[in-house]
Write a protein that holds these residues in place. Structure first.
Motif, mmCIF file in Angstrom:
data_model
loop_
_atom_site.group_PDB
_atom_site.id
_atom_site.type_symbol
_atom_site.label_atom_id
_atom_site.label_comp_id
_atom_site.label_asym_id
_atom_site.label_seq_id
_atom_site.Cartn_x
_atom_site.Cartn_y
_atom_site.Cartn_z
ATOM 1 N N TRP B 134 0.833 -1.211 0.000
ATOM 2 C CA TRP B 134 0.000 0.000 0.000
ATOM 3 C C TRP B 134 0.859 1.248 0.000
ATOM 4 C CZ3 TRP B 134 -4.946 -0.221 -1.160
ATOM 5 C CH2 TRP B 134 -5.591 -1.446 -1.013
ATOM 6 N N LEU B 135 2.123 1.121 0.409
ATOM 7 C CA LEU B 135 3.016 2.289 0.431
ATOM 8 C C LEU B 135 3.026 2.965 -0.938
ATOM 9 C CD1 LEU B 135 5.419 3.962 1.772
ATOM 10 C CD2 LEU B 135 6.914 2.346 0.682
ATOM 11 N N THR B 136 3.275 2.175 -1.992
ATOM 12 C CA THR B 136 3.413 2.735 -3.330
ATOM 13 C C THR B 136 2.115 3.400 -3.784
ATOM 14 O OG1 THR B 136 4.876 0.895 -3.717
ATOM 15 C CG2 THR B 136 4.317 2.227 -5.606
ATOM 16 N N SER B 137 0.996 2.699 -3.626
ATOM 17 C CA SER B 137 -0.250 3.284 -4.138
ATOM 18 C C SER B 137 -0.654 4.507 -3.305
ATOM 19 C CB SER B 137 -1.369 2.256 -4.171
ATOM 20 O OG SER B 137 -1.433 1.564 -2.965
ATOM 21 N N HIS B 138 -0.371 4.467 -2.013
ATOM 22 C CA HIS B 138 -0.712 5.600 -1.153
ATOM 23 C C HIS B 138 0.112 6.837 -1.536
ATOM 24 C CE1 HIS B 138 -1.734 7.952 2.323
ATOM 25 N NE2 HIS B 138 -0.542 7.845 2.878
ATOM 26 N N VAL B 139 1.410 6.656 -1.652
ATOM 27 C CA VAL B 139 2.278 7.792 -1.957
ATOM 28 C C VAL B 139 2.013 8.309 -3.369
ATOM 29 C CG1 VAL B 139 4.668 8.540 -2.163
ATOM 30 C CG2 VAL B 139 4.016 7.017 -0.326
ATOM 31 N N LEU B 140 1.827 7.378 -4.301
ATOM 32 C CA LEU B 140 1.562 7.751 -5.700
ATOM 33 C C LEU B 140 0.329 8.641 -5.812
ATOM 34 C CD1 LEU B 140 3.481 6.307 -7.754
ATOM 35 C CD2 LEU B 140 1.440 5.196 -8.630
ATOM 36 N N THR B 141 -0.766 8.186 -5.226
ATOM 37 C CA THR B 141 -2.015 8.944 -5.368
ATOM 38 C C THR B 141 -1.925 10.273 -4.617
ATOM 39 O OG1 THR B 141 -2.877 7.521 -3.614
ATOM 40 C CG2 THR B 141 -3.617 7.062 -5.836
ATOM 41 N N CYS B 142 -1.344 10.264 -3.421
ATOM 42 C CA CYS B 142 -1.232 11.508 -2.661
ATOM 43 C C CYS B 142 -0.432 12.549 -3.435
ATOM 44 C CB CYS B 142 -0.559 11.269 -1.317
ATOM 45 S SG CYS B 142 -1.655 10.535 -0.117
ATOM 46 N N PHE B 143 0.699 12.118 -3.982
ATOM 47 C CA PHE B 143 1.547 13.116 -4.642
ATOM 48 C C PHE B 143 0.987 13.553 -5.979
ATOM 49 C CE2 PHE B 143 4.397 12.146 -1.262
ATOM 50 C CZ PHE B 143 4.956 13.381 -1.009
ATOM 51 N N MET B 144 0.244 12.685 -6.681
ATOM 52 C CA MET B 144 -0.444 13.148 -7.886
ATOM 53 C C MET B 144 -1.429 14.243 -7.482
ATOM 54 S SD MET B 144 0.753 11.820 -10.551
ATOM 55 C CE MET B 144 -0.427 12.206 -11.833
ATOM 56 N N GLY B 145 -2.096 14.026 -6.366
ATOM 57 C CA GLY B 145 -3.020 15.047 -5.857
ATOM 58 C C GLY B 145 -2.297 16.338 -5.520
ATOM 59 N N TYR B 146 -1.192 16.225 -4.764
ATOM 60 C CA TYR B 146 -0.414 17.412 -4.395
ATOM 61 C C TYR B 146 0.035 18.164 -5.661
ATOM 62 C CZ TYR B 146 0.220 15.613 0.431
ATOM 63 O OH TYR B 146 0.050 15.170 1.711
ATOM 64 N N ALA B 147 0.486 17.391 -6.667
ATOM 65 C CA ALA B 147 0.989 18.021 -7.889
ATOM 66 C C ALA B 147 -0.131 18.773 -8.597
ATOM 67 C CB ALA B 147 1.599 16.969 -8.809
ATOM 68 N N ALA B 148 -1.311 18.163 -8.676
ATOM 69 C CA ALA B 148 -2.440 18.840 -9.333
ATOM 70 C C ALA B 148 -2.806 20.113 -8.572
ATOM 71 C CB ALA B 148 -3.637 17.905 -9.417
ATOM 72 N N PHE B 149 -2.753 20.054 -7.241
ATOM 73 C CA PHE B 149 -3.042 21.257 -6.451
ATOM 74 C C PHE B 149 -1.968 22.320 -6.664
ATOM 75 C CE2 PHE B 149 -5.401 18.303 -3.365
ATOM 76 C CZ PHE B 149 -6.619 18.587 -3.959
ATOM 77 N N THR B 150 -0.728 21.872 -6.850
ATOM 78 C CA THR B 150 0.358 22.821 -7.111
ATOM 79 C C THR B 150 0.123 23.539 -8.432
ATOM 80 O OG1 THR B 150 1.834 21.297 -5.971
ATOM 81 C CG2 THR B 150 2.860 23.068 -7.223
ATOM 82 N N VAL B 151 -0.292 22.770 -9.467
ATOM 83 C CA VAL B 151 -0.583 23.385 -10.764
ATOM 84 C C VAL B 151 -1.737 24.378 -10.607
ATOM 85 C CG1 VAL B 151 -1.410 22.935 -13.088
ATOM 86 C CG2 VAL B 151 0.330 21.462 -12.098
ATOM 87 N N ALA B 152 -2.775 23.980 -9.870
ATOM 88 C CA ALA B 152 -3.914 24.878 -9.645
ATOM 89 C C ALA B 152 -3.446 26.169 -8.961
ATOM 90 C CB ALA B 152 -4.975 24.189 -8.793
ATOM 91 N N PHE B 153 -2.531 26.021 -7.999
ATOM 92 C CA PHE B 153 -1.973 27.176 -7.288
ATOM 93 C C PHE B 153 -1.232 28.098 -8.257
ATOM 94 C CE2 PHE B 153 2.183 28.513 -5.543
ATOM 95 C CZ PHE B 153 1.767 29.522 -4.697
ATOM 96 N N ALA B 154 -0.389 27.490 -9.118
ATOM 97 C CA ALA B 154 0.357 28.292 -10.096
ATOM 98 C C ALA B 154 -0.619 29.046 -11.006
ATOM 99 C CB ALA B 154 1.283 27.400 -10.917
ATOM 100 N N LEU B 155 -1.715 28.372 -11.382
ATOM 101 C CA LEU B 155 -2.720 29.020 -12.228
ATOM 102 C C LEU B 155 -3.402 30.168 -11.477
ATOM 103 C CD1 LEU B 155 -4.185 25.761 -13.747
ATOM 104 C CD2 LEU B 155 -3.141 27.603 -15.068
ATOM 105 N N GLY B 156 -3.612 29.960 -10.158
ATOM 106 C CA GLY B 156 -4.217 31.013 -9.350
ATOM 107 C C GLY B 156 -3.341 32.255 -9.315
#
Lengths: 462, 281
Positions: B134-156
């Motif tokens: 579960w380590l891999t799937s947990h970290v993978l999904t969390c960081f994809m989420g963080y990255a998408a939020f980072t892009v949203a922030f840059a757009l803001g």
């Protein structure tokens, strides 16, 4: 229902309320990460006045996530969620039921030029080609022929109208599962020394002991270490016994819990048991040497009847100076207590004269004996987390629903498309239009794609 | 180790990509844009290679785990997901103007991972609780989420820059002209935040499943868990405000910035609080 909505109904069906509640829950959650909770709150008690502490405790500030306030917010959110969804569902249902009909082709009126093109083929051929393509890509394709034009309609993604309701339902199920867990579930901990049996565990909430309907024996405990001393793996061989019968036995490893009669056991920690034995030698000046095994609390008379020897403590690593035991010798001259270290030579080397400066570190304090600690027999205990949570399955179902609903919303959107083919002398004018409530930009791209595909097909059929 | 050497080079490559994106915006020539994209892509490929080498090295050292297990590795992976997501977006939108706001974030994260004190870039063995699929799937999904939020922030941030330049109509250098229209930024912010929300949801769920197996409880109000819930609630609020209350533009841009603050606290700030998730112990 829409005519006589009561004030209460409109209060709970408002999204403003949802926004306020989401903010409040977020705020409460935040407070709970700053104010120490449960076990950690005890430390705070010493730093603030007792009156304030007991007031805050009464306000359930130290168990915020299980407080009446938090449950109240969750309850309000649940009602809000339910009423909001009920209030809006009829509209979604109507939209879901509404068919794209060729007659309702407003969407192909006044289209921008890029949504139309001309073809040299005759109108019927164009209509057939377009209808075939639509049947491949969309559902519910319908056709209406008029004197000088043909209307085609189709739709796709209708089920994603329900995505948001599935998500809302999943949150309600999640809250229900969490409540089931907090009402009917228990959570606690037991430490079992290798070879021993436990029949109860300590509750996490109040540290009281709760009996298990069976007993657990730890047959063996193994810990493997990395070179840097961090644990690599630890596991216990457990046997579960009920009415003198073995109901289950197996290896319990970290990340691989064992479930017995609704109780789940987790390998959570380990340590060296205080019940370990120590091996000791007694050297009497110019006389005999005895080797004995002792444990905490163990007492005996010294060989020459000079006094009574007793073991007070057994420490695997006292003040980073290695294994040691604290002993006392009581005689008619009174009582002396001192530590016996295993690595006394090393300690003396690092701190010359230490046994003279600190008499308690001198193993020859009671004359005429000198004690030496040969070693400790290490005995481990295994730390087990014990939980029973009948809500877990409900929460799991909620998680599946939640992901399903979100994916339905993310990867699909409802849209209706129309293709109108007009006769223009011996040519055909093709117009493509559509309607979507949720994703206008996506629909625009899709229409351009559809247009290009129809064009492509017509050119190939020439 | 070779992988950390490559990774420190990647830091400079991302910086170069940022400079090229900036050249494009200032000089208004697509030539620089193409170079910037290629540079970022080379950086991403080099970083992927380094991650694979690191993964293999951990097997050679007899530990055998995905390079997602300590603070250093999480920072590196965070930067990777940001660049990956950005390049995907650039490809889809055929618009390079966002790069000048997103790539520097990736660069800063890489630089922080390499130079901040107390961040060990060694490959550490996993303690038993972390030895889980579960380590891999947990970290993978969390960081994809963080990255998408980072892009949203840059757009803001871009949204406010664009708004400022629109207020000042007299001078409009290439930089401001090249920024996407406000309506498009609004739409993109919404889409990125939605994507992040879905990934964060999956990240929380995979984490809960894992906790259910490792700690005996799917939710234990650990500060990291609580903060991920707070972040989730903030973005849930934002999506509702937009879809039902019709929030657009400035309010959404403010929410992306506020939400990103929560993401950062979930990721870093929580280390100041006692937690099972603490990277620093």
């Amino acid at each position: 229902m829409s005519k006589n909505k009561s004030g209460l109904w409109s209060f709970f069906s408002s999204v403003q309320l949802a926004i306020v509640l989401l903010s409040l829950i977020a705020f409460f959650a935040l407070i709970g990460t700053i104010v120490p909770q449960r076990e950690a709150a005890v430390e705070l008690a010493g730093r603030i006045s007792p009156g304030l502490f007991s007031f805050l405790q009464k306000m359930q500030l130290f168990d915020l996530y299980h407080s009446i306030w938090f449950f109240l917010l969750l309850g309000l959110l649940s009602v809000n969620l339910l009423i909001c969804s009920l209030d809006r569902f009829p509209l979604a249902w109507r939209r879901f039921r509404s068919q794209a009909e060729p007659q309702k082709a407003d969407a192909v009126k006044d289209l921008p030029a890029e949504n139309t093109f001309q073809s040299a083929l005759n109108i019927q051929k164009v209509a057939d080609a377009a209808a075939n393509l639509l049947k491949k890509r969309y559902h519910n394709v319908a056709q209406a022929n008029e004197e000088n034009s043909v209307f085609l309609s189709a739709q796709k993604g209708r089920f994603s109208f329900f995505g948001v309701y599935i998500v809302h339902l999943s949150i309600l199920v999640l809250i229900a599962g969490a409540i089931i867990g907090s009402v009917f579930g228990t959570e606690g901990h037991i430490n079992i020394t290798e070879g021993e049996t436990a029949g109860s565990f300590n509750l996490r909430s109040n540290n009281q002991s709760l009996p298990l309907p069976f007993s657990v024996r730890c047959d063996k405990f193994i810990v493997e270490l990395y070179e840097n001393g961090a644990p690599k793996n630890f596991q216990s061989d457990l046997t579960f016994i009920k009415d003198d019968k073995v109901v289950h036995s197996g290896k319990l490893r970290v990340n691989h819990p064992i479930e017995v009669e609704g109780f789940r056991f987790y390998q959570s920690s380990y340590g060296v048991s205080p019940e370990g034995k120590a091996t000791l030698t007694l050297l009497r000046d110019g006389g005999r040497r005895d080797v004995i095994n002792v444990a905490k609390g163990y007492a005996f008379d010294l060989p020459g009847k000079e006094g009574t020897f007793q073991v007070l403590r057994v420490e695997e690593n006292l003040m980073k100076m290695g294994p040691a035991i604290k002993v006392s010798v009581r005689s008619n001259k009174g009582e002396v207590t001192f530590w016996v270290f295993q690595q006394l030579d090393k300690i003396k080397e690092a701190n010359p004269g230490i046994t003279e400066q600190i008499p308690m570190f001198n193993p020859s304090l009671f004359r005429p004996y000198t004690f030496t600690l040969l070693g400790l027999e290490e005995k481990y205990y295994t730390g087990l987390q014990v939980t029973r949570d009948p809500g877990t399955l409900v929460v799991g179902a909620a998680a599946v629903l939640l992901i399903l609903g979100l994916l339905l919303m993310l990867f699909s959107y409802p849209r209706q498309v129309w293709v109108k083919i007009d006769r223009q002398q011996d040519k055909a004018l093709i117009s493509v239009g559509g309607r979507s409530h949720r994703n206008k930009a996506g629909l625009e791209r899709e229409l351009q794609h559809l247009l290009a595909e129809i064009k492509d097909r017509l050119e190939n059929s020439k | 180790m070779i992988n950390t050497t490559i990774l420190s080079w990647v830091t400079f490559i991302y910086f170069a990509a940022f400079v090229f994106y900036l050249f494009r915006m200032v000089l208004g020539r697509e030539f620089w844009g193409k170079i910037a994209t290629s540079t970022a892509l080379i950086g991403l490929i080099a970083q992927s290679v380094a991650l694979v080498i690191r993964w293999k090295t951990s097997y050679d050292l007899g530990m055998g785990h995905a390079p997602l297990s300590n603070f250093y590795e999480s920072l590196i992976f965070f930067a990777w997901t940001i660049v990956f997501l950005y390049l995907l977006m650039e490809q889809r939108l055929k618009n390079r103007s966002i790069g000048v706001f997103v790539i520097p974030v990736a660069f800063l994260i890489m630089a922080y991972a390499s130079i901040a004190p107390g961040i060990s870039n060694r490959i550490d063995p996993l303690i038993p609780a972390l030895q889980s699929n579960w380590l891999t799937s947990h970290v993978l999904t969390c960081f994809m989420g963080y990255a998408a939020f980072t892009v949203a922030f840059a757009l803001g941030i871009m949204f406010f820059v664009k708004k400022m330049s629109a207020a000042d109509k007299n001078k409009s250098p290439a930089f401001f002209r090249l920024l996407p229209a406000e309506s498009m930024l609004d739409e993109l912010m919404y889409q990125s935040a939605t994507l992040g929300f879905v990934f964060l949801t999956m990240g929380i769920i995979t984490g809960s499943v894992w906790a259910h197996y490792a700690w005996g409880s799917y939710w234990s109000w650990d500060p990291k868990e609580t903060w991920s819930l707070i972040t989730w609630l903030i973005y849930a609020l934002m999506l509702h405000a937009r879809n039902v209350r019709g929030w657009r533009g400035k309010r959404m841009a403010l929410m992306t910035i506020f939400g990103f603050g929560c993401v950062l606290f979930t990721y870093l700030g929580v280390n100041l609080l006692p937690s099972l998730h603490s990277y620093m112990n």
